[in-house]
Enzyme design. Structure first.
Site, PDB file in Angstrom:
ATOM      1  N   ARG A  50      28.777  51.180  36.147  1.00 40.17           N
ATOM      2  CA  ARG A  50      29.882  51.818  36.882  1.00 40.17           C
ATOM      3  C   ARG A  50      30.487  52.957  36.065  1.00 40.17           C
ATOM      4  O   ARG A  50      30.834  54.010  36.609  1.00 40.17           O
ATOM      5  CB  ARG A  50      30.961  50.785  37.238  1.00 40.17           C
ATOM      6  CG  ARG A  50      32.063  51.356  38.112  1.00 40.17           C
ATOM      7  CD  ARG A  50      33.026  50.302  38.636  1.00 40.17           C
ATOM      8  NE  ARG A  50      33.799  49.675  37.577  1.00 40.17           N
ATOM      9  CZ  ARG A  50      34.680  48.687  37.768  1.00 40.17           C
ATOM     10  NH1 ARG A  50      34.869  48.196  38.987  1.00 40.17           N
ATOM     11  NH2 ARG A  50      35.338  48.160  36.762  1.00 40.17           N
ATOM     12  N   LYS A 149      36.336  55.456  38.484  1.00 41.39           N
ATOM     13  CA  LYS A 149      37.392  54.812  37.698  1.00 41.39           C
ATOM     14  C   LYS A 149      37.809  55.823  36.634  1.00 41.39           C
ATOM     15  O   LYS A 149      37.317  55.807  35.499  1.00 41.39           O
ATOM     16  CB  LYS A 149      36.852  53.513  37.107  1.00 41.39           C
ATOM     17  CG  LYS A 149      37.935  52.557  36.670  1.00 41.39           C
ATOM     18  CD  LYS A 149      37.378  51.161  36.513  1.00 41.39           C
ATOM     19  CE  LYS A 149      38.253  50.283  35.663  1.00 41.39           C
ATOM     20  NZ  LYS A 149      39.572  50.024  36.222  1.00 41.39           N
ATOM     21  N   GLU A 182      43.914  48.255  48.444  1.00 37.94           N
ATOM     22  CA  GLU A 182      43.822  47.341  47.301  1.00 37.94           C
ATOM     23  C   GLU A 182      45.201  47.208  46.686  1.00 37.94           C
ATOM     24  O   GLU A 182      46.167  47.805  47.176  1.00 37.94           O
ATOM     25  CB  GLU A 182      42.806  47.864  46.269  1.00 37.94           C
ATOM     26  CG  GLU A 182      43.140  49.238  45.704  1.00 37.94           C
ATOM     27  CD  GLU A 182      42.086  49.763  44.724  1.00 37.94           C
ATOM     28  OE1 GLU A 182      41.186  49.015  44.354  1.00 37.94           O
ATOM     29  OE2 GLU A 182      42.214  50.936  44.343  1.00 37.94           O
TER      30      GLU A 182
HETATM   31  N1  PXG Z   1      41.147  48.323  41.777  1.00 35.95           N
HETATM   32  C1  PXG Z   1      41.600  49.123  40.807  1.00 35.95           C
HETATM   33  C2  PXG Z   1      42.313  50.375  41.167  1.00 35.95           C
HETATM   34  C3  PXG Z   1      41.399  48.779  39.462  1.00 35.95           C
HETATM   35  O1  PXG Z   1      41.832  49.601  38.515  1.00 35.95           O
HETATM   36  C4  PXG Z   1      40.249  46.775  40.195  1.00 35.95           C
HETATM   37  C5  PXG Z   1      40.479  47.186  41.503  1.00 35.95           C
HETATM   38  C6  PXG Z   1      39.437  45.551  39.946  1.00 35.95           C
HETATM   39  O2  PXG Z   1      38.139  45.895  39.473  1.00 35.95           O
HETATM   40  P1  PXG Z   1      37.317  44.987  38.461  1.00 35.95           P
HETATM   41  O3  PXG Z   1      36.047  45.715  38.238  1.00 35.95           O
HETATM   42  O4  PXG Z   1      38.149  44.858  37.209  1.00 35.95           O
HETATM   43  O5  PXG Z   1      37.112  43.676  39.105  1.00 35.95           O
HETATM   44  C7  PXG Z   1      40.749  47.556  39.150  1.00 35.95           C
HETATM   45  C8  PXG Z   1      40.617  47.068  37.757  1.00 35.95           C
HETATM   46  C9  PXG Z   1      43.960  46.009  33.418  1.00 35.95           C
HETATM   47  C10 PXG Z   1      43.413  47.098  34.195  1.00 35.95           C
HETATM   48  O6  PXG Z   1      43.806  46.035  32.188  1.00 35.95           O
HETATM   49  C11 PXG Z   1      42.405  46.910  35.109  1.00 35.95           C
HETATM   50  C12 PXG Z   1      41.938  47.973  35.834  1.00 35.95           C
HETATM   51  C13 PXG Z   1      42.546  49.182  35.624  1.00 35.95           C
HETATM   52  C14 PXG Z   1      43.537  49.345  34.737  1.00 35.95           C
HETATM   53  C15 PXG Z   1      43.982  48.314  33.994  1.00 35.95           C
HETATM   54  O7  PXG Z   1      44.619  45.169  34.031  1.00 35.95           O
HETATM   55  N2  PXG Z   1      40.916  47.969  36.752  1.00 35.95           N
END
Ligand code: PXG
Length: 289
Positions: A50, A149, A182
């Site tokens: 990703r 991301k 989301e």
């Molecule tokens: N949506 C967004 C906008 C995200 O940033 C997810 C969904 C979940 O994706 P994953 O691949 O993690 O299952 C994210 C997750 C954190 C943190 O440390 C996590 C994310 C971004 C910033 C901080 O909590 N991404």
């Protein structure tokens, strides 16, 4: 703590980058948040894939191939002698001038931080999260793909501020059409009449790695799962609702805008998926040591 920047490990106080790095000047770069459990990194290849897709989408050429980034991530954990924790992996556009043009940034910067992680308190996992709908809408896919991301999280941060100001644990973000996209850093699922529903990625959701694991678990457990346009009303009248993310894992959402969801406590399917997810994190992953 030792931090990796472009092939060198620095002490935390010495881990610094230039003020001319476009990651700082413009939020120009990509990142991943990755978990490791009991000496194994969970879904590492998926996160790296990703990361590289995000980079390709914004015309950012990673300075190292995937295998070398994986080696560097594992080495960063080893260097810090950690068994359980979180990796933050960034590729910024690198040092340039004060203009936007990334062509003046010849060397992207790779930063890897490995640390222990602050989870929600266990009480929240037992009782579930209270969530509010944010006025801040998710950035349109026509403006910036939600699949990328990127280091530019201002949209989600605006929503997070609203959630915090409302005293809620998370903020629900809608897309421009008013459908559920989301939460600020988590994907959303609802359950109605035994069926799991989640917004399509095209509706403004990140293609979450944890989200993909839920698809697998639901399939293994024989629980039907479908992508759909979801309205706030459908969340209000759902039997259960839960959020997924690398940091939060699987967490029940028990209230939206002061309406209890279902019985207002974590439901049986959510609890089952939480359990199965935890089992998987203990059983599988890339060995670190
Ligand atoms: N949506 C967004 C906008 C995200 O940033 C997810 C969904 C979940 O994706 P994953 O691949 O993690 O299952 C994210 C997750 C954190 C943190 O440390 C996590 C994310 C971004 C910033 C901080 O909590 N991404």
């Amino acid at each position: 703590m030792k931090i990796y920047i472009d092939g060198i490990f620095y002490e935390e106080k010495d881990a610094k980058i230039s003020v001319f790095d476009h990651g700082l000047l413009y939020g120009d770069g990509v990142f991943e948040g990755i978990r490791f459990y009991q000496g194994k990194v969970f879904r590492l290849q998926e996160h790296i894939d990703r990361l590289f897709d995000s980079a390709r989408s914004i015309c950012l050429q990673p300075p190292l191939p995937k295998e070398k980034i994986i080696d560097a991530a594992l080495e960063t954990i080893r260097c810090n002698k950690l068994n359980d924790g979180y990796i933050r992996l960034l590729i910024t556009r690198g040092i340039g001038n004060l203009g936007l043009n990334p062509a003046h940034c010849p060397h992207p910067t790779v930063i890897i931080i490995a640390d222990s992680i602050q989870l929600y308190p266990s009480e929240i996992y037992e009782k579930g999260l209270k969530v509010v709908t944010c006025a801040t809408r998710r950035v349109s896919a026509a403006a910036l793909s939600p699949m990328v991301k990127s280091l530019n999280y201002l949209n989600n941060i605006m929503a997070k501020i609203e959630a915090v100001q409302a005293g809620a644990g998370e903020g629900l973000m809608l897309n421009e059409q008013g459908f559920v996209a989301e939460c600020t850093a988590d994907n959303v699922f609802i359950i109605k009449n035994g069926k799991i529903l989640t917004p399509k990625v095209g509706a403004g959701a990140l293609a979450g790695i944890t989200r993909a694991v839920i698809f697998e678990l639901a399939s293994n457990l024989g629980i039907p799962l479908q992508e759909a346009d979801i309205t706030r009303h459908e969340v209000f009248v759902a039997d259960e609702c839960f959020l997924t993310g690398t940091a939060a894992e699987v967490i029940s959402m028990v209230e939206l805008d002061s309406r209890p969801i279902g019985e207002g406590v974590p439901g049986p399917i959510t609890q089952r998926l939480t359990h199965e997810f935890r089992q998987l994190t203990q059983r599988t992953g890339t060995t670190i040591y």
